[in-house]
Enzyme design. Structure first.
Site, PDB file in Angstrom:
ATOM      1  N   THR A 194      61.549 -18.782  48.154  1.00 27.52           N
ATOM      2  CA  THR A 194      61.604 -19.784  47.268  1.00 27.52           C
ATOM      3  C   THR A 194      61.416 -21.069  48.065  1.00 27.52           C
ATOM      4  O   THR A 194      61.396 -21.357  49.250  1.00 27.52           O
ATOM      5  CB  THR A 194      63.118 -20.049  46.928  1.00 27.52           C
ATOM      6  OG1 THR A 194      63.523 -19.099  46.301  1.00 27.52           O
ATOM      7  CG2 THR A 194      63.453 -21.491  46.067  1.00 27.52           C
ATOM      8  N   ARG A 222      67.050 -12.392  33.966  1.00 30.44           N
ATOM      9  CA  ARG A 222      67.907 -12.998  34.917  1.00 30.44           C
ATOM     10  C   ARG A 222      67.263 -14.423  35.266  1.00 30.44           C
ATOM     11  O   ARG A 222      66.138 -14.452  35.785  1.00 30.44           O
ATOM     12  CB  ARG A 222      67.968 -12.054  35.791  1.00 30.44           C
ATOM     13  CG  ARG A 222      68.917 -12.736  37.195  1.00 30.44           C
ATOM     14  CD  ARG A 222      68.022 -13.380  38.590  1.00 30.44           C
ATOM     15  NE  ARG A 222      69.027 -13.892  39.357  1.00 30.44           N
ATOM     16  CZ  ARG A 222      68.601 -14.640  40.275  1.00 30.44           C
ATOM     17  NH1 ARG A 222      67.385 -14.948  40.404  1.00 30.44           N
ATOM     18  NH2 ARG A 222      69.202 -14.887  41.459  1.00 30.44           N
ATOM     19  N   GLY A 224      68.079 -17.655  37.990  1.00 41.08           N
ATOM     20  CA  GLY A 224      68.866 -17.852  39.360  1.00 41.08           C
ATOM     21  C   GLY A 224      69.436 -19.376  39.289  1.00 41.08           C
ATOM     22  O   GLY A 224      69.198 -20.077  38.204  1.00 41.08           O
ATOM     23  N   ASP A 225      69.610 -19.802  40.457  1.00 47.08           N
ATOM     24  CA  ASP A 225      70.222 -21.276  40.558  1.00 47.08           C
ATOM     25  C   ASP A 225      69.105 -22.149  40.608  1.00 47.08           C
ATOM     26  O   ASP A 225      69.330 -23.360  40.285  1.00 47.08           O
ATOM     27  CB  ASP A 225      70.813 -21.220  41.859  1.00 47.08           C
ATOM     28  CG  ASP A 225      70.125 -20.937  43.055  1.00 47.08           C
ATOM     29  OD1 ASP A 225      69.367 -20.002  43.217  1.00 47.08           O
ATOM     30  OD2 ASP A 225      70.049 -21.865  44.041  1.00 47.08           O
ATOM     31  N   THR A 245      68.130 -22.696  48.435  1.00 43.22           N
ATOM     32  CA  THR A 245      67.674 -21.165  48.669  1.00 43.22           C
ATOM     33  C   THR A 245      68.390 -20.288  49.027  1.00 43.22           C
ATOM     34  O   THR A 245      69.179 -20.544  49.779  1.00 43.22           O
ATOM     35  CB  THR A 245      66.226 -21.485  49.231  1.00 43.22           C
ATOM     36  OG1 THR A 245      65.759 -19.992  49.448  1.00 43.22           O
ATOM     37  CG2 THR A 245      66.588 -21.877  50.852  1.00 43.22           C
ATOM     38  N   GLY A 248      71.029 -16.690  44.388  1.00 40.44           N
ATOM     39  CA  GLY A 248      71.333 -17.695  43.351  1.00 40.44           C
ATOM     40  C   GLY A 248      72.593 -17.599  42.690  1.00 40.44           C
ATOM     41  O   GLY A 248      73.196 -18.621  42.339  1.00 40.44           O
TER      42      GLY A 248
HETATM   43  N1  ASP Z   1      67.771 -18.772  44.919  1.00 40.69           N
HETATM   44  C1  ASP Z   1      66.829 -17.958  44.487  1.00 40.69           C
HETATM   45  C2  ASP Z   1      67.292 -17.325  43.221  1.00 40.69           C
HETATM   46  O1  ASP Z   1      68.308 -16.660  43.234  1.00 40.69           O
HETATM   47  C3  ASP Z   1      66.221 -17.000  45.387  1.00 40.69           C
HETATM   48  C4  ASP Z   1      65.758 -17.692  46.639  1.00 40.69           C
HETATM   49  O2  ASP Z   1      66.176 -18.812  47.025  1.00 40.69           O
HETATM   50  O3  ASP Z   1      65.585 -17.111  47.546  1.00 40.69           O
HETATM   51  O4  ASP Z   1      66.504 -17.120  42.305  1.00 40.69           O
END
Ligand code: ASP
Length: 328
Positions: A194, A222, A224-225, A245, A248
């Site tokens: 990310t 799905r 994520g954050d 990162t 998430g």
């Molecule tokens: N935070 C990201 C997610 O969960 C993935 C990552 O940062 O590696 O989608």
């Protein structure tokens, strides 16, 4: 008289050399020197350096923070090394669903897109949502239509393909097939990459942005954050700007980016303390792995992570450049 001339030259100095700073990340995870070739490491370092220097030079020229964040992240989205844009991880169904967000700490305006497949630069789309729409988050086909109507480049989902991420999907699927606990048990090390940027611009504004392909083998839409304001991205001129990162789900549940800003604001602690407490105490106890980059209005930078490594780089207000991958 002397005082007046000193003041004048200090002001001149200020207008020609604004106090700007930037930090970027290219993802956190089990990034080990032992599993890295010297060529690969050099490629990561070079791309991080190119991106952070580009962002910094824009800030120095007086370009607004949101533009500097977007232009910096675009370099990383176009690089196959990172899990954003080209090089994004694959979903369970073998596609790429991209998420991105941006927030301006002065206006508190924010924009995000989630689960988009055909927008070449998701961070540009997040900026569009922030600047041109009355909304904060658009998703899927609606976000793609809005981006297309506003002239953002649309592409075939396949342009994001890379062999490296395809192999990661195959590995994750093999693990899922063996796991007895069903969907959710597959998450491993195939996620990192990310990207994000946080800046202090020449007008004193803090801006944060994040872009990702999410997690390998994700299903059922799905999200994520990364596109969730407060979780993966947050900016507030009165405290700090943060891009996250990591895993998430934990970053959403612990409201990581906003929590760091809130700690600074209400507990009056330093950026370093706020970011470290959330990443190395709160999240560690919760077993949520990952890290953040964060910057405050003085240009202080913190880049804590609780995983083995985090691709990261920064340029301080004094112009000191750092590029790092592992713990030390
Ligand atoms: N935070 C990201 C997610 O969960 C993935 C990552 O940062 O590696 O989608």
């Amino acid at each position: 008289m002397l005082f007046a001339s000193v003041t004048a030259s200090a002001n001149d100095e200020k207008s020609t050399t604004p106090n700007v700073a930037i930090a970027i990340h290219g993802g956190a995870g089990t990034i080990l020197k032992s599993s890295m070739t010297p060529e690969k490491e050099a490629a990561y370092r070079a791309k991080l350096k190119e991106a952070v220097e580009h962002g910094y030079s824009l800030l120095k020229q007086g370009v607004k923070g949101e533009k500097a964040v977007v232009e910096t992240i675009k370099i990383l989205e176009l690089s196959p090394l990172f899990n954003a844009g080209v090089g994004a991880v694959y979903t369970f169904d073998g596609e790429h669903e991209l998420d991105a967000s941006i927030m301006h700490g002065g206006t508190k305006n924010a924009g995000a897109v989630a689960g988009v497949k055909t927008i070449k630069s998701p961070i540009e789309a997040a900026l569009l949502v922030m600047n041109e729409s009355p909304h904060v988050m658009l998703s899927g086909k609606g976000a793609e239509a809005y981006a297309a109507e506003n002239g953002l480049e649309q592409v075939d989902n396949k342009i994001f393909d890379t062999e490296f991420r395809k192999q990661a999907l195959d590995k994750a699927k093999a693990r899922m097939a063996q796991a007895s606990t069903g969907y959710g048990s597959q998450q491993g090390n195939e996620r990192f990459g990310t990207v994000g940027a946080v800046v202090l611009d020449s007008e004193g504004n803090l801006v944060a942005g994040t872009s990702t392909g999410g997690m390998t083998a994700k299903r059922y839409g799905r999200i994520g954050d990364s596109p969730v304001i407060g979780a993966g991205t947050y900016a507030d001129n009165e405290s700090c700007a943060v891009s996250a990162t990591g895993h998430g789900e934990y970053f959403i549940r612990y409201h990581v980016a906003a929590d760091i800003c809130a700690r600074m604001k209400y507990q009056n602690v330093s950026l370093d303390e706020a970011a470290n407490t959330v990443i190395n105490d709160v999240l560690v106890k919760a077993k949520g792995d990952g890290g953040v980059i964060a910057i405050d209005k003085l240009g202080n930078i913190a880049m804590p992570f609780n995983s083995k490594g985090m691709y990261r780089a920064s340029i301080s207000t004094e112009g000191v450049v750092t590029v790092a991958i592992y713990k030390d």
